[in-house]
Design an enzyme around this catalytic site. Structure first.
Site, PDB file in Angstrom:
ATOM      1  N   CYS A 165       0.819  -1.213   0.000  1.00 18.70           N
ATOM      2  CA  CYS A 165       0.000   0.000   0.000  1.00 18.70           C
ATOM      3  C   CYS A 165       0.850   1.259   0.000  1.00 18.70           C
ATOM      4  O   CYS A 165       0.315   2.356  -0.174  1.00 18.70           O
ATOM      5  CB  CYS A 165      -0.945  -0.009   1.192  1.00 18.70           C
ATOM      6  SG  CYS A 165      -2.479  -0.898   0.842  1.00 18.70           S
ATOM      7  N   LYS A 185       0.520   3.296  -3.337  1.00 24.76           N
ATOM      8  CA  LYS A 185      -0.780   3.814  -3.759  1.00 24.76           C
ATOM      9  C   LYS A 185      -0.687   5.290  -4.150  1.00 24.76           C
ATOM     10  O   LYS A 185       0.257   5.991  -3.784  1.00 24.76           O
ATOM     11  CB  LYS A 185      -1.803   3.666  -2.628  1.00 24.76           C
ATOM     12  CG  LYS A 185      -2.218   2.249  -2.333  1.00 24.76           C
ATOM     13  CD  LYS A 185      -3.185   2.171  -1.184  1.00 24.76           C
ATOM     14  CE  LYS A 185      -4.534   2.767  -1.517  1.00 24.76           C
ATOM     15  NZ  LYS A 185      -5.536   2.460  -0.474  1.00 24.76           N
ATOM     16  N   ASP A 217     -11.323  -5.423   3.206  1.00 27.51           N
ATOM     17  CA  ASP A 217     -12.440  -4.501   2.982  1.00 27.51           C
ATOM     18  C   ASP A 217     -13.780  -5.180   3.248  1.00 27.51           C
ATOM     19  O   ASP A 217     -14.712  -4.562   3.775  1.00 27.51           O
ATOM     20  CB  ASP A 217     -12.408  -3.972   1.544  1.00 27.51           C
ATOM     21  CG  ASP A 217     -11.339  -2.909   1.345  1.00 27.51           C
ATOM     22  OD1 ASP A 217     -10.950  -2.273   2.335  1.00 27.51           O
ATOM     23  OD2 ASP A 217     -10.893  -2.721   0.198  1.00 27.51           O
ATOM     24  N   HIS A 224      -6.457 -13.476 -14.066  1.00 26.17           N
ATOM     25  CA  HIS A 224      -5.783 -13.070 -15.295  1.00 26.17           C
ATOM     26  C   HIS A 224      -4.309 -12.853 -15.001  1.00 26.17           C
ATOM     27  O   HIS A 224      -3.938 -12.352 -13.941  1.00 26.17           O
ATOM     28  CB  HIS A 224      -6.393 -11.769 -15.827  1.00 26.17           C
ATOM     29  CG  HIS A 224      -5.734 -11.259 -17.062  1.00 26.17           C
ATOM     30  ND1 HIS A 224      -5.949 -11.817 -18.306  1.00 26.17           N
ATOM     31  CD2 HIS A 224      -4.855 -10.248 -17.245  1.00 26.17           C
ATOM     32  CE1 HIS A 224      -5.226 -11.161 -19.207  1.00 26.17           C
ATOM     33  NE2 HIS A 224      -4.553 -10.215 -18.588  1.00 26.17           N
TER      34      HIS A 224
END
Length: 721
Positions: free
Chosen positions: A399, A402, A469, A520
């Site tokens: 993080c 970010k 989250d 992916h």
């Protein structure tokens, strides 16, 4: 001109064990890496003790950190991944190394430097009541615990009357002069391998220190508080040190490598009977030149091992290692005094200890004072603002990479409100909320730049981070899709890394009751990993329900960002980094289950730091907050690193994000309030009367949870005192 780091990876080199040879190989590799090789080192601990300084540590001359080889820093210097685990097997047919608790690690070339143990498990009570001198780290921990708080008139027994046993016995006697120290030797004579001059000097020093030596005293077993000797004799002992055995790992027998008395047989090139597996240090038996188990041979073998590993990986001829026939033994005698054994000369004095001390410190300097490789210079002609964007520190991972909060709010401000009736919320909370029949589905995604070279650790932590989250809204994770960017490498190495990452992630999702259902992959400049996660709940817990009078509970310590930033520069102690990763790899699922039924509002502490995420909760709830700075749990070592000037590359943006909306006393601890966290803890506003019960439940579940402040009436503002 292309840098080696930009070239594709094609071969895996795995160093099993963090012994002296491998520590020096890591140092040399950092100075001269081999293009196309991915380097891994496996060791149970983030550091390894240097044997040459162990008696000095026992005697009290060296602090523990002075004899530790920091494998985290060495791995960073070498561009290697460090796997904190104990190898327990090698599948030579599939070229896989078994490490319990994680996926097997693939290799093309491997090297063993795992040391030996002084254990004698065949003797009754040995494992329970005797502390082997090897492995060194476990012994040093046990000795420090005993020496710090010994019983009155302690009795110390040393099993084994060789050089190592007698040297440790004198060190114990020096550290604890009130102790009665006795060496028990099975043979009729102690110190048999020393010359007559050195042996006589050692015995005189034993007499000076009151160290007794009993010969013809073979160990038969041990019980609490006493040794059992052959012939039915017993001896009282409060602390027993085992030095009389040199035992290799049992699992080596299952490898079907050629072994000599359990040790890996190697030839002049340090290759075992399997050309893809090398061995060095105490675990190796030099078939062409048998030598005693001594650290000096491990150190001397490092250069030829380094050369031959490179040769094996690049297809070049290997060279021979011929160890010297003998070496100068400098043996400490408790105080800052030493005896030398070579050429049958009776050398004895303080000057020998000073000489030994210089030799040992010179070796440690090699593995501690690691050169920092300067980044390539910027082009002479460049666009304005390039220096400002690059900053003075490398970009962090996790993080810490970010976009800052101010810029993110500006970018999201133009997004339209949801128009579909089944989309119940859009940007602003921890996750979007969708209608899903009679229940609600939360929908979130997170993607991070790699902060560790270990794909397994990365996979687990990022999976937990992505589910955070959902947990912050009281939802149970349901399903996940992966998004992976791999650095350019061969198909085989890419498959190995992907298998490790997704294997660890799938395990983390299964623990949470969720499924990893696909994803992916793509190739790119560097490794990054993310997951899109859905979760189910009846009524999502938002950030908008906090009430004045609520208490604030934090479930994990903060400071991971500053630790990872310092680790990138080789400045964070290995043990500090290991504890931070351990905290990041701890699931917040059980904490959510404890908090959600009681919390009025909850969020997770991630990229914007504790202060930024708390202000977000305050804005959503139209309240103010107060924090008790001393009550906030901080990871060990983080505050010291912050005081030394280390910080995440995102920290300045996080501070700017809170400007004008908080007050706090100056200092490194306040700075850590803005530290970006990856897989950080949950922050919940709960009724004051339920705080103690909730904290008790969280701590019983293994969380370092704390009540850190309170919600107050007023506009969104944070006061820290």
């Amino acid at each position: 001109m292309r840098q080696d780091a930009d070239l594709p990876l094609t071969r895996d080199l795995v160093l099993i064990g963090g012994g002296h040879s491998h520590a020096l190989v890591l140092r040399m590799w950092g100075m001269k890496p081999l293009a196309g090789v991915r380097l891994t080192v496996i060791n149970p601990l983030p550091s390894a003790a240097y044997s040459g300084m162990l008696p000095g540590h026992v005697a009290g001359h060296y602090a523990r950190q002075e004899l530790q080889l920091d494998l985290v820093r060495l791995a960073r210097h070498a561009g290697a991944r460090l796997v904190l685990g104990r190898a327990t097997g090698i599948d030579r047919a599939r070229k896989l190394i078994e490490v319990p608790g994680r996926a097997p690690i693939a290799y093309d070339v491997a090297s063993l430097d795992i040391g030996i143990t002084s254990e004698m498990p065949q003797l009754p009570g040995f494992s329970e009541h005797v502390t082997p001198a090897k492995p060194l780290d476990a012994f040093a921990d046990a000795w420090e615990a005993f020496a710090t708080d010994p019983p009155p008139e302690p009795r110390i027994a040393v099993v084994g009357g060789g050089v190592a046993g007698v040297e440790l016995a004198m060190a114990c006697a020096h550290r604890l002069p009130q102790a009665r120290v006795t060496v028990y030797e099975a043979a009729r004579e102690a110190l048999r391998l020393l010359g007559s001059g050195a042996r006589g000097a050692m015995l005189r020093h034993c007499a000076r220190l009151g160290v007794r030596i009993e010969t013809g005293a073979a160990l038969a077993g041990a019980e609490a508080g006493q040794l059992l000797l052959e012939g039915g004799k017993t001896a009282r002992a409060d602390f027993v040190i085992g030095t009389g055995a040199t035992k290799p790992a049992d699992w080596l027998e299952r490898t079907e490598l050629d072994l000599t008395d359990g040790f890996v047989t190697v030839g002049p090139t340090l290759q075992s009977s399997d050309p893809a597996i090398f061995a060095s240090g105490d675990i190796a038996h030099l078939s062409h030149a048998p030598r005693p188990k001594a650290g000096v041979y491990a150190v001397r073998a490092a250069k030829p091992l380094f050369r031959n590993l490179r040769a094996a990986l690049s297809g070049r001829p290997l060279t021979r290692f011929q160890p010297q026939r003998d070496y100068l033994k400098l043996i400490s005698t408790g105080g800052k005094h030493a005896v030398a054994d070579k050429w049958s000369l009776p050398l004895d004095g303080e000057w020998l200890w000073r000489w030994k001390d210089r030799i040992d410190r010179k070796f440690m300097a090699k593995v501690h004072d690691l050169p920092i490789m300067a980044p390539p210079p910027l082009p002479r002609e460049r666009a304005q603002g390039l220096e400002e964007v690059l900053g003075t520190k490398p970009m962090c991972g996790g993080c810490g990479a970010k976009l800052g909060g101010v810029a993110l709010r500006e970018a999201l401000a133009g997004l339209p409100a949801p128009t579909r009736p089944d989309v119940l919320s859009g940007p602003g909370d921890d996750a979007a909320v969708l209608a899903c029949g009679p229940r609600k589905q939360v929908f979130t995604t997170d993607h991070v730049r790699a902060f560790t070279e270990d794909p397994w650790v990365l996979g687990r932590i990022v999976a937990l981070h992505a589910m955070s989250d959902a947990w912050a809204m009281g939802a149970a994770p349901q399903a996940a899709l992966a998004q992976v960017t791999l650095p350019r490498q061969s198909e085989e190495l890419g498959a190995r890394a992907l298998s490790e990452m997704l294997g660890a992630a799938a395990e983390a999702f299964r623990e949470a009751g969720a499924d990893l259902v696909g994803g992916h992959t793509s190739m790119g400049a560097e490794l990054s990993l993310g997951f899109t996660v859905t979760g189910l709940c009846d009524d999502p817990l938002g950030q908008d329900g906090a009430q004045p009078g609520d208490r604030l509970i934090l479930t994990k310590p903060i400071g991971a960002g500053v630790i990872l930033a310092a680790e990138m520069l080789g400045a964070a102690p290995g043990a500090t980094v290991a504890k931070a990763l351990e905290m990041m790899a701890r699931s917040s699922g059980p904490a959510s289950a404890i908090l959600a039924p009681h919390a009025h509002a909850m969020t997770d502490v991630t990229g914007f730091g504790l202060a930024g995420h708390l202000l977000g909760l305050c804005e959503a709830s139209a309240v103010s907050a107060r924090l008790d700075l001393a009550a906030i749990p901080v990871l060990e070592g983080a505050e010291k690193l912050a005081a030394a000037g280390h910080h995440s590359s995102l920290l300045p943006q996080n501070i700017a994000n809170c400007a004008g909306r908080m007050t706090a006393p100056p200092g490194p601890r306040s700075e850590i309030l803005h530290d970006p966290q990856t897989s950080g803890g949950l922050l919940a506003a709960v009724p004051a009367e339920k705080v103690e019960k909730i904290l008790a439940s969280l701590r019983a579940a293994g969380y370092e949870a704390a009540a850190i402040g309170a919600i107050e009436p007023g506009p969104a503002f944070l006061r820290v005192s």
